[in-house]
Design a protein around this motif. Structure first.
Motif, PDB file in Angstrom:
ATOM      1  N   PHE C 125      14.147  41.958  60.674  1.00  0.00           N
ATOM      2  CA  PHE C 125      15.094  42.017  59.562  1.00  0.00           C
ATOM      3  C   PHE C 125      14.439  41.620  58.244  1.00  0.00           C
ATOM      4  N   ASN C 126      13.238  41.007  58.320  1.00  0.00           N
ATOM      5  CA  ASN C 126      12.653  40.487  57.087  1.00  0.00           C
ATOM      6  C   ASN C 126      11.143  40.650  57.087  1.00  0.00           C
ATOM      7  N   GLU C 127      10.555  40.406  55.928  1.00  0.00           N
ATOM      8  CA  GLU C 127       9.121  40.636  55.758  1.00  0.00           C
ATOM      9  C   GLU C 127       8.291  39.687  56.619  1.00  0.00           C
ATOM     10  N   GLY C 128       8.843  38.508  56.897  1.00  0.00           N
ATOM     11  CA  GLY C 128       8.104  37.551  57.740  1.00  0.00           C
ATOM     12  C   GLY C 128       7.905  38.125  59.134  1.00  0.00           C
ATOM     13  N   ALA C 129       9.000  38.630  59.710  1.00  0.00           N
ATOM     14  CA  ALA C 129       8.929  39.216  61.053  1.00  0.00           C
ATOM     15  C   ALA C 129       8.087  40.490  61.019  1.00  0.00           C
ATOM     16  N   ARG C 130       8.276  41.285  59.987  1.00  0.00           N
ATOM     17  CA  ARG C 130       7.520  42.536  59.868  1.00  0.00           C
ATOM     18  C   ARG C 130       6.019  42.258  59.836  1.00  0.00           C
ATOM     19  N   ASP C 131       5.615  41.335  58.989  1.00  0.00           N
ATOM     20  CA  ASP C 131       4.183  41.064  58.858  1.00  0.00           C
ATOM     21  C   ASP C 131       3.610  40.494  60.146  1.00  0.00           C
ATOM     22  N   PHE C 132       4.414  39.683  60.848  1.00  0.00           N
ATOM     23  CA  PHE C 132       3.905  39.101  62.090  1.00  0.00           C
ATOM     24  C   PHE C 132       3.667  40.178  63.141  1.00  0.00           C
ATOM     25  N   VAL C 133       4.642  41.081  63.318  1.00  0.00           N
ATOM     26  CA  VAL C 133       4.455  42.100  64.361  1.00  0.00           C
ATOM     27  C   VAL C 133       3.350  43.081  63.961  1.00  0.00           C
ATOM     28  N   ALA C 134       3.230  43.351  62.653  1.00  0.00           N
ATOM     29  CA  ALA C 134       2.179  44.274  62.198  1.00  0.00           C
ATOM     30  C   ALA C 134       0.798  43.678  62.479  1.00  0.00           C
ATOM     31  N   LYS C 135       0.695  42.371  62.268  1.00  0.00           N
ATOM     32  CA  LYS C 135      -0.578  41.675  62.506  1.00  0.00           C
ATOM     33  C   LYS C 135      -0.937  41.701  63.995  1.00  0.00           C
ATOM     34  N   ALA C 149      20.541  49.186  53.107  1.00  0.00           N
ATOM     35  CA  ALA C 149      19.556  49.784  52.208  1.00  0.00           C
ATOM     36  C   ALA C 149      18.745  48.715  51.477  1.00  0.00           C
ATOM     37  N   THR C 150      19.408  47.632  51.080  1.00  0.00           N
ATOM     38  CA  THR C 150      18.696  46.588  50.330  1.00  0.00           C
ATOM     39  C   THR C 150      17.545  46.002  51.157  1.00  0.00           C
ATOM     40  N   SER C 151      17.768  45.865  52.476  1.00  0.00           N
ATOM     41  CA  SER C 151      16.702  45.344  53.340  1.00  0.00           C
ATOM     42  C   SER C 151      15.644  46.415  53.601  1.00  0.00           C
ATOM     43  N   ILE C 152      16.106  47.647  53.850  1.00  0.00           N
ATOM     44  CA  ILE C 152      15.159  48.719  54.144  1.00  0.00           C
ATOM     45  C   ILE C 152      14.173  48.850  52.978  1.00  0.00           C
ATOM     46  N   LYS C 153      14.713  48.729  51.770  1.00  0.00           N
ATOM     47  CA  LYS C 153      13.890  48.865  50.571  1.00  0.00           C
ATOM     48  C   LYS C 153      12.772  47.820  50.572  1.00  0.00           C
ATOM     49  N   VAL C 154      13.136  46.569  50.829  1.00  0.00           N
ATOM     50  CA  VAL C 154      12.136  45.498  50.821  1.00  0.00           C
ATOM     51  C   VAL C 154      11.120  45.705  51.950  1.00  0.00           C
ATOM     52  N   LEU C 155      11.633  46.115  53.131  1.00  0.00           N
ATOM     53  CA  LEU C 155      10.741  46.226  54.289  1.00  0.00           C
ATOM     54  C   LEU C 155       9.797  47.426  54.184  1.00  0.00           C
ATOM     55  N   ALA C 156      10.271  48.518  53.577  1.00  0.00           N
ATOM     56  CA  ALA C 156       9.437  49.712  53.485  1.00  0.00           C
ATOM     57  C   ALA C 156       8.461  49.606  52.312  1.00  0.00           C
ATOM     58  N   ASP C 157       8.833  48.781  51.338  1.00  0.00           N
ATOM     59  CA  ASP C 157       7.976  48.564  50.186  1.00  0.00           C
ATOM     60  C   ASP C 157       6.816  47.664  50.617  1.00  0.00           C
ATOM     61  N   ASN C 158       5.644  47.902  50.104  1.00  0.00           N
ATOM     62  CA  ASN C 158       4.488  47.052  50.452  1.00  0.00           C
ATOM     63  C   ASN C 158       4.264  46.945  51.945  1.00  0.00           C
ATOM     64  N   ALA C 159       4.645  47.973  52.697  1.00  0.00           N
ATOM     65  CA  ALA C 159       4.456  47.886  54.142  1.00  0.00           C
ATOM     66  C   ALA C 159       3.017  48.226  54.519  1.00  0.00           C
ATOM     67  N   GLY C 160       2.238  48.627  53.533  1.00  0.00           N
ATOM     68  CA  GLY C 160       0.840  48.976  53.826  1.00  0.00           C
ATOM     69  C   GLY C 160       0.781  50.177  54.729  1.00  0.00           C
TER      70      GLY C 160
END
Lengths: 231, 330, 306
Positions: C125-135, C149-160
């Motif tokens: 749900f958040n960038e912390g979880a996203r970055d951890f699983v990506a790592k 949409a507000t969350s999707i925007k943050v998560l898809a932005d800077n997703a590398g």
């Protein structure tokens, strides 16, 4: 310390016979008293969103409006019988139940499954009030009797006597009801019919499951050729 | 104290309930901050930072522990409140934090490695592999098991993981895999996962219809009960729906879990701590349930058999169940 | 820039969440291989492990057919793992030679950091979880259906390099459980279920006591009654950085559905036109999109018209 019981019949009696202006004054006095005894309660009430809750005791000729939140001091007033303005929420019940609610003996979940308590309107207002009251140790008994000043001791004694008689009656009723409970009598002796009843229940359950299975099998046999696009 | 006995863990919705729980014999309490960082975010409930500091000090003076639930899932871009909650729990001297979100766990493990981490039931870890993942990645010491496992399954998990196991002993029954149930937001638009309130009271309404009462969540009618009939708080998983032509509680009956009579079995299964549900309930409830469990747990320790207290008046719908602990629940 | 994104916008066919007969399931995937303009196809059972054996024998030929049609094939795994045999199946899936979609954290433990996809049943749900699983090996994350949409925007932005997938068509899974509600509604239990979920290729309808359609029962899961439809939002999603757009198989003509979404992504169809063509294919099931707007999930918001 466990708060003592303020006898509901006494409250009911006093509030029924008292003329409205006397009652209004008594409410003011009690409110001031509670403000001194529970400053934190009033601070916490002020922190909530602003709400007006109407309290309608089913066994009294009066209604009350409780206003709290919005950084203002909470207060209670007697509602004019002709006043039709609705509050944000309304609590209906007999004095007994309402006193329990005020003293934090009915909890947030039980609010909704306690018989004899009806909540209408904005449920959040009632939950907020309930939760805030629960943060305090409110002993209405002590608050009311201390209002009698020099007469506090006799008042306490009178209230205690009434309360005791009432508790004893309640206790006897509870024992009687307990003795009627099926599980207790069954545990005590476990007569033969209990086993038979349980066996029949189990058999019924098995039969119900078998019927359900057969029905599903029939449906599956019929439905196998069904078009999956049919929803 | 009784070293090998099950730890009795009580809910504390506010400082008064915390004191009531400890005085009634709880070994530990769990509580949360008054915001959406925990799964019981209701108006007027929970602790501010000062109250948490005082609560921890009081508990420690009585030899009891305080676990702080920070068990919701921060929405993207809004992790600060959750990080603050962890920092504040550490500052208050909490004995552990109860977490669910991977991002929050990662933060806590890095920033406060010495603050004990428990895995919340909201993480829905129901098998040894999942539990090992949280242990290996975030150093989690204890897992709160979902209320969907049988006693045998609890024993299997305890044996396979060697972790501290916490299970629910009393209170509301959650039939869904927790932390990923979107039924309430489907009906209200407010997410239990990020806002911390399932079926928020602000969206609950009651409508009288003759001799019946309709309970609604948002615009959805969840139940129609006769006045005076036992009914649970209107959550979507305890509602009455019509399926296959029959109206019924298709998910779960209005009933409360009560494991009071199977405590020896739970202990034998390797359970470390027994949790009582209900931070939203009154201090009177807390005191009554805790003392009933205290008596029963002490009896388990001394090996005496005694009849347990009747808690049915405190139960949702006035009825009780062993829930998933006994076979046949599924 | 938008054209650049249009080229990379991938359409995916999510795992089949309902219990269709093995033949219907096989034919469905053959059509996906031959006719559906999708880039990825997720196979595998997500809802109930008891359903798995039915399709086991067909899987190899389905996977071959999809691969030779040039599709990326992903093995989706169970959303709720409890039984030892389910743990074993998860380990096997993780060790097999296919891309895996993890839907229970158990799968992440079994993968040991090998490249994988995070499914919608693991909360990111958040960038912390996203970055951890990506790592730790995730190269794509399918966001939970509840993500606004507000969350999707943050998560898809800077997703590398991380790819982000969002469900744009199909019933939204709202919960999963140990109990089988499909069996329960039919007077049975999970252990004696008779595979009654097979009766309802699009799920079993549950209404309120006042008769309003509200939920769909699908085995151990509960779904929205309406189809989640994000047609009007495709453009916005792409601008946010969403790379993959998921269609969830329903008992409708999914080939036509896929074509409509592909054409809309490619700018050949306006969203309004696409919706007008989609409606007749999916009647009488209503549409929902409330989660996207952070509103009541079951609501349909027409604000995109503005």
């Amino acid at each position: 310390m466990k708060p003592s019981n303020l006898p509901a019949p006494l409250v009911r009696g006093a509030m029924t016979v008292a003329p409205p202006f006397v009652l209004a004054r008594a409410i003011d006095a009690l409110l001031r008293k509670m403000e001194r005894a529970h400053p934190r309660l009033f601070k916490n009430l002020a922190r909530l969103k602003p709400y007006v809750i109407h309290v309608e005791p089913s066994d009294l000729p009066h209604r009350f409006a409780l206003k709290f939140g919005g950084d203002e001091k909470a207060f209670v007033r007697l509602l004019d019988p002709r006043d039709e303005t609705p509050g944000d929420a309304c609590i209906k019940g007999n004095i007994d139940v309402l006193l329990n609610l005020l003293q934090g003996r009915i909890d947030g979940d039980a609010l909704f499954f306690t018989r004899g308590l009806v909540i209408a309107g904005d449920t959040a207002a009632v939950v907020a009030l309930r939760n805030t009251l629960d943060r305090e140790e409110i002993d209405l008994f002590a608050d009311v009797t201390s209002m009698f000043g020099p007469l506090q001791k006799p008042a306490e004694r009178a209230l205690t006597a009434i309360g005791r008689a009432r508790e004893a009656a309640r206790h006897r009723a509870a024992e009687f009801i307990d003795s009627l409970r099926e599980d207790k009598t069954a545990d005590a002796a476990a007569p033969a019919w209990v086993n038979e009843r349980d066996a029949l229940k189990a058999e019924l359950k098995t039969l119900q499951t078998r019927i359900a299975k057969l029905e599903v099998r029939e449906k599956l046999a019929k439905g196998a050729s069904q078009d999956p696009a049919h929803s | 104290m009784t070293h090998h006995s099950l730890e009795l863990l009580s809910p504390a919705g506010n400082p008064a309930a915390l004191r009531a729980a400890i005085e009634a014999g709880a070994d530990a309490v769990y509580c949360g901050f008054a915001d959406r960082t925990n799964a019981r975010n209701y108006p007027g409930l929970n602790f501010d930072v000062d109250e948490m500091v005082e609560g921890v000090a009081f508990a420690h003076s009585k030899g009891a522990k305080v676990l702080v639930a920070i068990n919701t899932f921060p929405p993207a871009g809004e992790m600060k409140s959750w990080k603050d909650a962890i920092d504040n729990a550490a500052m208050a001297g909490a004995d552990a934090v109860i977490l669910a979100d991977i991002g929050v766990l990662d933060y806590a493990a890095n920033k406060h490695p010495n603050l004990r981490r428990h895995l919340s039931v909201q993480a829905s870890a129901a098998n040894p592999l999942s539990i090992n993942y949280y242990r290996d990645q975030f150093g989690v010491k204890r897992v709160v098991l979902p209320r969907i496992l049988s006693v045998d399954e609890v024993a299997h998990v305890a044996k396979e993981t060697g972790m501290e196991i916490e299970v629910f002993g009393y209170g509301s029954v959650g039939p869904m895999s927790e932390g990923r149930c979107f039924l309430s937001s489907y009906m209200t638009g407010l997410s239990p996962t990020s806002e911390g309130a399932c079926a928020p009271a602000s969206h609950v309404t009651y409508k009288e219809e003759g001799d019946f009462v309709l309970s609604c969540l948002g615009d959805v009618v969840l139940n129609r009960v006769a006045k005076g009939e036992g009914a649970a708080y209107p959550t979507p998983c305890k509602a009455r729906y019509v399926a296959c032509g029959k109206a019924g509680y298709i998910f779960e009956e209005p009933i409360a879990l009560n494991a009071l009579d199977i405590l020896p079995e739970l202990k034998k299964a390797g359970v470390t701590a027994l949790k009582i549900e209900g931070r939203q309930r009154s201090k009177a409830y807390v005191a009554e349930v805790v003392s009933a469990f205290r008596k029963a747990l002490d009896a388990v320790e001394t090996g005496e058999t005694r009849s347990t207290d009747d808690l049915s008046d405190l139960s949702e719908g006035g009825r009780q169940t062993f829930g998933a602990y006994k076979k046949g629940w599924r | 820039m938008p054209n650049e994104n249009a080229k990379t916008a991938k359409l995916t066919l999510g795992p089949l969440l309902h219990h269709w007969t093995p033949e219907a399931r096989r034919d469905f995937y053959f059509r996906a291989a031959d006719e559906m303009p999708v880039d990825s196809v997720y196979v595998g059972e997500v809802i109930c492990s008891k359903r798995e054996p039915f399709f086991q024998d067909h899987l190899p030929e389905v996977i071959d057919r999809l691969k030779s049609a040039g599709k990326e094939v992903v093995m989706s795994t169970l959303a709720l793992v409890t039984q030892p045999r389910e743990v074993k199946a998860i380990r096997e899936a993780a060790d097999a030679d296919l891309i895996v979609e993890a839907n229970d954290v158990a799968c992440l433990e079994a993968l040991h950091g090998r490249p994988h996809i995070i499914g919608p049943f693991i909360n990111v749900f958040n960038e912390g979880a996203r970055d951890f699983v990506a790592k730790n090996g995730a190269f794509r994350v399918v966001l939970p259906v509840e993500a606004p949409a507000t969350s999707i925007k943050v998560l898809a932005d800077n997703a590398g390099k991380l790819e982000i997938e969002v469900l744009v068509f199909g019933k939204q899974t709202l919960s999963i459980a140990m109990r089988c509600y499909h069996a329960r509604a039919n007077g049975l239990t999970k252990d004696s279920c008779q595979f009654v979920c097979g009766l309802d290729p699009n799920g079993l309808n549950a209404t309120t006591v006042t008769g309003d359609d509200i939920l769909t029962i699908n085995g151990t899961s509960t779904m929205s009654n309406g189809y989640g439809v994000l047609l009007h939002e495709l453009d916005a999603l792409r601008t946010m950085g969403v790379t993959h757009f998921r269609l969830s198989p329903q008992a409708v003509d999914m080939v036509d559905v896929a074509r409509l979404f592909r054409d809309t992504l490619d700018g050949k169809l306006a969203p309004g036109e696409a919706e007008a063509k989609l409606r007749p294919l999916t009647e009488p099931v209503p549409y929902v999109n409330g989660f996207y707007y952070g509103r009541v999930g079951l609501s349909w918001n027409d604000r995109h018209a503005a």
